[in-house]
Design an enzyme around this catalytic site. Structure first.
Site, short mmCIF file in Angstrom:
data_model
loop_
_atom_site.label_atom_id
_atom_site.label_comp_id
_atom_site.label_asym_id
_atom_site.label_seq_id
_atom_site.Cartn_x
_atom_site.Cartn_y
_atom_site.Cartn_z
CB ILE A 14 -64.45 16.08 16.59
CG1 ILE A 14 -64.84 17.78 17.59
CG2 ILE A 14 -65.94 15.44 16.85
CD1 ILE A 14 -63.71 18.40 16.68
CB SER A 36 -63.10 3.60 21.27
OG SER A 36 -62.68 2.89 20.40
CE LYS A 91 -70.73 19.47 12.49
NZ LYS A 91 -70.11 19.02 11.69
CG ASP A 169 -70.53 17.40 9.39
OD1 ASP A 169 -71.05 16.66 10.26
OD2 ASP A 169 -68.99 17.12 9.17
P1 NAP Z 1 -64.62 9.81 12.80
O1 NAP Z 1 -63.75 10.42 13.05
O2 NAP Z 1 -64.92 9.81 12.41
O3 NAP Z 1 -65.32 9.60 14.32
C1 NAP Z 1 -65.83 9.22 14.96
C2 NAP Z 1 -65.90 8.22 15.87
O4 NAP Z 1 -67.18 7.77 16.49
C3 NAP Z 1 -64.74 6.93 15.26
O5 NAP Z 1 -64.13 6.40 15.59
C4 NAP Z 1 -66.06 6.06 15.58
O6 NAP Z 1 -65.29 4.65 15.60
C5 NAP Z 1 -67.08 6.30 16.22
N1 NAP Z 1 -68.44 5.28 16.66
C6 NAP Z 1 -69.40 5.14 15.59
N2 NAP Z 1 -70.53 5.10 16.21
C7 NAP Z 1 -70.04 4.93 17.45
C8 NAP Z 1 -70.84 3.80 18.48
N3 NAP Z 1 -72.05 3.42 18.38
N4 NAP Z 1 -70.50 4.36 19.84
C9 NAP Z 1 -69.36 4.48 20.30
N5 NAP Z 1 -68.56 5.09 19.13
C10 NAP Z 1 -68.68 5.24 17.83
O7 NAP Z 1 -65.67 11.73 13.31
P2 NAP Z 1 -65.57 12.93 13.82
O8 NAP Z 1 -64.59 13.94 12.11
O9 NAP Z 1 -65.69 12.96 14.89
O10 NAP Z 1 -66.94 13.57 13.37
C11 NAP Z 1 -67.96 13.26 14.58
C12 NAP Z 1 -69.13 14.17 15.14
O11 NAP Z 1 -68.34 15.55 15.18
C13 NAP Z 1 -69.65 14.45 13.66
O12 NAP Z 1 -70.94 14.49 13.86
C14 NAP Z 1 -69.14 15.75 13.09
O13 NAP Z 1 -69.84 16.79 11.86
C15 NAP Z 1 -68.65 16.38 14.59
N6 NAP Z 1 -67.60 17.38 13.95
C16 NAP Z 1 -66.00 17.27 13.60
C17 NAP Z 1 -64.94 17.98 13.43
C18 NAP Z 1 -64.46 17.55 13.09
O14 NAP Z 1 -63.34 18.27 12.64
N7 NAP Z 1 -63.78 15.91 12.30
C19 NAP Z 1 -65.60 19.19 14.05
C20 NAP Z 1 -66.35 19.33 14.57
C21 NAP Z 1 -67.55 18.88 14.89
P3 NAP Z 1 -65.36 3.34 14.85
O15 NAP Z 1 -64.65 3.97 13.81
O16 NAP Z 1 -64.83 2.70 15.45
O17 NAP Z 1 -66.19 2.64 14.40
#
Ligand code: NAP
Length: 313
Positions: A14, A36, A91, A169
């Protein structure tokens, strides 16, 4: 006045799809740093392995956007607020309701902005639906939020771990629209949560909700499902007492009244989110909406739990 600086914490799907382009396009904040753990970088922007390192290195930073999975959100947001930063949280805003309420107290104590960015609420079609429903009596609502987890969350193991929300989610986005537009409070009456036998979070959920007795909100039936192949569906259909049928489709970006399209907007959610965050910081205000998270917690409280086939990517 100079543009406030912002650190983006969690550079995943995201952050790359929406936050980084929206920060660049709106110009409301200047991107000053990334956090990151894996060290994923962006040309010319300092990248830190942890938020603590970033806060120590950049004491004058104004704000942070926390785009990590929800499990680590409370700790990161509290740390940033205590360091005097304004905080935007993706969120779902925290893993639990208590954590979110604690963040509100932290933000008040720090005198800083806390903004729960429910992206689905930032659509013109959602605003238009809310306006049309003001003062209306809602006879029935049907929510179909069905998507393919392999397509939208490829390899995201956190979504299946306890505290990862599973199909809530995406489903919480539908709840964030409902709680924004319906002309009355909503309660979860019954729920069924389907857990794959090898996972900690649900793959499908059915919710039966309604307003309080005598309120203007009738039955609301919602189905969230992560097993949808083919056409993906993010639709809310609403029937009011005067017989009008309203439909919000494509995640709340298009509005139809009695089958006729009245509003369809290109994807502007995150640009609106960053403009709003900028205004909140300028005004020294907070914007915290806990209602969608409460409904998820309530579904776990009153819901029946059933096991289903194991899930493998
Ligand atoms: P994602 O692709 O798994 O990305 C999450 C990121 O957070 C990863 O790069 C991870 O890094 C990083 N992370 C984890 N722990 C951390 C920490 N302590 N400090 C700094 N970085 C950390 O997940 P995502 O899809 O982007 O979703 C993240 C959030 O956005 C969720 O709550 C989701 O509901 C929301 N969201 C997602 C979407 C969507 O389309 N995907 C849409 C709207 C909202 P590492 O990989 O290096 O561990």
């Amino acid at each position: 006045m100079s543009i406030p600086t912002l650190g983006l914490v969690g550079v995943g799907k995201i952050a790359r799809d929406q936050h980084l382009p929206s920060i660049a396009e709106t110009g409301t904040f200047r991107l000053a740093a990334l956090v990151s753990p894996e060290g994923g970088a962006l040309d010319g922007v300092p990248t830190f392995r942890s938020q603590a390192e970033m806060l120590a290195a950049l004491p004058d930073l104004d704000a942070v956007s926390i785009c990590t999975p929800p499990g680590v959100r409370h700790e990161l947001a509290a740390q940033a607020l205590r360091a005097g930063k304004h905080v935007l949280i993706e969120k779902p805003p925290a893993a639990t309701v208590s954590e979110l309420h604690d963040l509100v107290e932290e933000a008040r104590a720090a005198g800083r902005t806390l903004f729960t960015a429910w992206h689905s609420q930032f659509n013109g079609a959602v605003d238009a639906a809310k306006e049309r429903l003001a003062g209306a009596r809602v006879r029935r609502v049907t929510v179909d939020w069905k998507e393919d987890v392999r397509r939208w969350h490829p390899g995201q193991e956190w979504i299946w771990q306890a505290g990862g929300f599973g199909v809530f989610d995406p489903g919480i986005n539908a709840l964030s629209i409902l709680t924004r537009i319906l002309p009355g409070k909503l309660f979860v009456r019954e729920a069924e949560l389907l857990f794959p036998e090898n996972r900690d979070t649900p793959i499908a959920v059915t919710l039966a909700m309604s307003g309080a007795a005598g309120s203007s909100v009738g039955p609301v039936e919602a189905v969230f499902d992560f097993r949808q192949e083919g056409e993906q569906t993010w639709t809310i259909a609403i029937e009011t007492d005067d017989g009008t049928r309203m439909e919000l489709t494509h995640g709340g970006t298009r509005l139809f009244i009695d089958g006729a399209a009245v509003l369809a907007e290109p994807d502007t959610e995150y640009r609106r989110i960053y403009r709003r965050f900028g205004r909140l910081v300028e005004e020294g205000a907070m914007d915290v909406d806990a209602a969608p998270l409460h409904l998820v917690a309530d579904a776990y409280s009153v819901g029946r739990r059933r096991a289903t086939a194991a899930f493998h990517w």
